[in-house]
Design a protein around this motif. Structure first.
Motif, short mmCIF file in Angstrom:
data_model
loop_
_atom_site.label_atom_id
_atom_site.label_comp_id
_atom_site.label_asym_id
_atom_site.label_seq_id
_atom_site.Cartn_x
_atom_site.Cartn_y
_atom_site.Cartn_z
N LYS A 90 0.83 -1.22 0.00
CA LYS A 90 0.00 0.00 0.00
C LYS A 90 0.86 1.27 0.00
N LYS A 91 0.31 2.34 -0.53
CA LYS A 91 1.01 3.64 -0.62
C LYS A 91 1.60 4.07 0.73
N GLU A 92 2.81 4.57 0.66
CA GLU A 92 3.51 5.03 1.86
C GLU A 92 2.88 6.29 2.44
N ILE A 93 2.91 6.39 3.77
CA ILE A 93 2.55 7.65 4.42
C ILE A 93 3.79 8.14 5.15
N VAL A 94 4.20 9.38 4.84
CA VAL A 94 5.32 9.99 5.57
C VAL A 94 4.90 11.43 5.86
N ARG A 95 4.81 11.77 7.12
CA ARG A 95 4.36 13.13 7.45
C ARG A 95 5.06 13.69 8.68
N ALA A 96 5.18 15.01 8.68
CA ALA A 96 5.62 15.71 9.89
C ALA A 96 4.34 16.06 10.64
N VAL A 97 4.29 15.66 11.91
CA VAL A 97 3.02 15.73 12.64
C VAL A 97 2.92 17.04 13.42
N ASP A 98 1.80 17.74 13.22
CA ASP A 98 1.45 18.88 14.09
C ASP A 98 2.53 19.93 14.26
N THR A 99 3.05 20.44 13.20
CA THR A 99 4.07 21.49 13.35
C THR A 99 3.37 22.82 13.67
N HIS A 102 3.01 24.96 10.11
CA HIS A 102 2.48 24.31 8.90
C HIS A 102 1.47 23.22 9.21
N GLY A 103 1.16 23.01 10.44
CA GLY A 103 0.27 21.90 10.79
C GLY A 103 0.93 20.58 10.44
N THR A 104 0.15 19.61 10.02
CA THR A 104 0.73 18.33 9.60
C THR A 104 1.11 18.43 8.13
N ILE A 105 2.35 18.03 7.82
CA ILE A 105 2.83 18.13 6.43
C ILE A 105 2.97 16.72 5.86
N ASN A 106 2.26 16.47 4.78
CA ASN A 106 2.42 15.18 4.09
C ASN A 106 3.52 15.28 3.05
N PHE A 107 4.45 14.34 3.08
CA PHE A 107 5.56 14.36 2.15
C PHE A 107 5.33 13.39 0.99
N ASN A 108 5.89 13.74 -0.18
CA ASN A 108 5.91 12.82 -1.32
C ASN A 108 7.02 11.81 -1.06
N ALA A 109 6.61 10.58 -0.84
CA ALA A 109 7.61 9.60 -0.38
C ALA A 109 7.48 8.26 -1.11
N LEU A 110 8.61 7.55 -1.16
CA LEU A 110 8.64 6.17 -1.63
C LEU A 110 9.51 5.37 -0.66
N ALA A 111 9.04 4.19 -0.30
CA ALA A 111 9.91 3.31 0.48
C ALA A 111 11.12 2.94 -0.36
N LEU A 112 12.27 2.75 0.29
CA LEU A 112 13.45 2.28 -0.44
C LEU A 112 13.33 0.78 -0.70
N GLY A 113 13.80 0.37 -1.87
CA GLY A 113 13.73 -1.04 -2.24
C GLY A 113 14.50 -1.92 -1.27
#
Ligand code: ZN
Length: 452
Positions: A90-99, A102-113
């Motif tokens: 399933k699609k990765e979720i990577v976020r900075a929480v509650d800043t 900027h509030g919560t920031i969702n990053f464009n991410a890919l797991a490393l192979g």
């Protein structure tokens, strides 16, 4: 006697003129009747990305086998090899929480192979930024319980971008284990690219034995800059959720097609690329281009009625990206069978305008190839001085094989490398064809002159 001397002096000139003429035919044929671009379109659009062990990788094996048979190569066969089977899930979720700002920031991410996943519960921890592995070693236990954020950049002042890549990629390949040594929970890396944008770049990591395996993701360069900026303002907690996992090895194949030599059939000249790609994009530059160029290079001999003296072999290696099993197995079998590879040529630097060939071999072997530079100058292929061959052909070097790498322009490669943007449309037809013709011309010279 005088006549004989004149004749002997003339022979090299004659062969130069002959070679020059044949090479011109090779380029002309590719640029007017080439198949390489359409074949790449099929691979990218009808099959798509093809990570080792995936159904698309199996389809690509079938496709290239069929293609080489349809061109009437003398022998086309599959060489079995067990490959790792990593799946992203399933699609990765990577976020900075509650800043604060900027509030919560969702990053464009890919797991490393090859990375382990976090599972559904994810990892939540404080982020600590480092510029590289040295800094992790300096921090030591201070990274314990944290998410280490590797933010090292590719050095923009290095003109050959592969050099800059080599400097930065270590945080991707080794960063997880280096951080896990001190008890880090996960790592985030800055994507290994020289472009500033929103596209994350995947790529393989290697876990060190006996060290805890922790999850690893890459975020885009824009996101890495943002995360770094927020870290200057405040403490940041990040949440990572990935569902990737390593499944048991599966059976796959290197795909091999050859034209048998008429005079020295036991002397083999291999040409190829790797058939597997990452599981995003279409693996167009990396390395659909190299595979289709290799098949085209051999096809050109048939199309032009050039009968090779030595055996020409197009090889689609499997599993370069996350294991190199195909390249290793190919060399092992070659040794076992007592095959003599005089040279191996790989295209795995993208389908961009060819600028030269790098070599890896004895000084004498390398000089022999460099002396052929004049044949290529009309095609603006001039750079014959670099060292190196290619990942898949590397294992052949210990058997004395001369390794040669096609060297296209490197300036745009890392825009696409290991991303969803590595699609057919990113490849230019003419540049791809010039690369294929250059490879065929190199094979022609290797075939006619042999390697001392
Ligand atoms: Zn590649």
């Amino acid at each position: 006697m005088k006549k004989l001397v004149t004749l002997l002096l003339l022979i090299p000139c004659l062969s130069f003129a002959q070679h020059e003429e044949t090479i011109k035919k090779i380029y002309d044929e590719t640029l007017t009747n080439g198949h390489v671009y359409e074949n790449l379109r099929y691979l990218c659009k009808e099959i798509g990305h093809r990570l080792s062990g995936s159904p698309q990788a199996a389809a690509a094996v079938e496709y290239t086998r069929h293609l080489m048979k349809s061109y009437g190569f003398d022998t086309v066969y599959l060489q079995p090899v067990m490959v790792p089977h990593w799946v992203r899930g399933k699609k990765e979720i990577v976020r900075a929480v509650d800043t604060d700002k900027h509030g919560t920031i969702n990053f464009n991410a890919l797991a490393l192979g090859n990375s382990v996943g976090t599972g559904p519960d994810g990892v939540l921890a404080e982020v600590i930024e480092v510029s590289g592995i040295d800094e992790v070693n300096e921090l030591g236990k201070k990274v314990e319980g944290k998410i280490v954020f590797y933010n090292g950049e590719m050095d923009p002042t290095i003109i050959n971008t592969f050099g800059a890549y080599g400097g930065a990629v270590i945080q991707r390949s080794s960063g997880a284990s280096e951080a896990a040594k001190y008890g880090a929970k996960a790592i985030i890396i800055r994507s290994v690219t020289n472009r500033q944008d929103d596209i994350p770049h995947t790529g393989s990591l290697r876990y060190k034995a006996l060290i805890n395996q922790i999850p690893a993701v890459a975020i885009s360069t824009n996101d890495a800059d943002l995360l770094s900026q927020v870290l200057k303002e405040q403490k940041v907690n990040a949440y990572i959720e990935t569902h990737c996992q390593m499944l048991p090895d599966v059976l796959s194949y290197n795909v091999i097609g050859e034209l048998r030599g008429t005079e020295f059939p036991n002397e083999i000249i291999a040409v190829g690329g790797h058939l597997d790609s990452w599981d995003v994009g279409e693996g167009a530059h990396d390395d659909g281009s190299g595979c289709m160029q290799a098949i085209e290079a051999v096809r050109l001999f048939k199309a032009l009625g050039i009968k090779p003296k030595r055996t020409l072999r197009a090889v689609m290696w499997m599993n370069e990206e996350n294991g190199l099993r195909g390249g290793v197995e190919y060399a092992r079998v070659a040794k076992e069978k007592g095959e003599k590879h005089i040279a191996a040529l790989e295209s795995d630097s993208g389908g961009f305008q060819p600028l030269g060939f790098s070599t890896s071999g004895s000084e004498e072997q390398r000089e022999q190839v460099k002396a052929w530079r004049d044949y290529f100058l009309p095609y603006r292929v001039w750079d014959f001085d670099q060292n190196g061959g290619g990942a898949d052909i590397g294992p052949l070097r210990s058997q004395g094989t001369l390794l040669i790498g096609l060297r296209p322009s490197t300036q745009r490669y890392f825009i696409y490398h290991h991303t969803p943007a590595d699609v057919f449309e990113a490849v230019d037809q003419r540049e791809l064809e010039l690369g294929a013709a250059s490879m065929a011309a190199m094979m022609y010279l290797l075939d006619r002159e042999g390697i001392r």
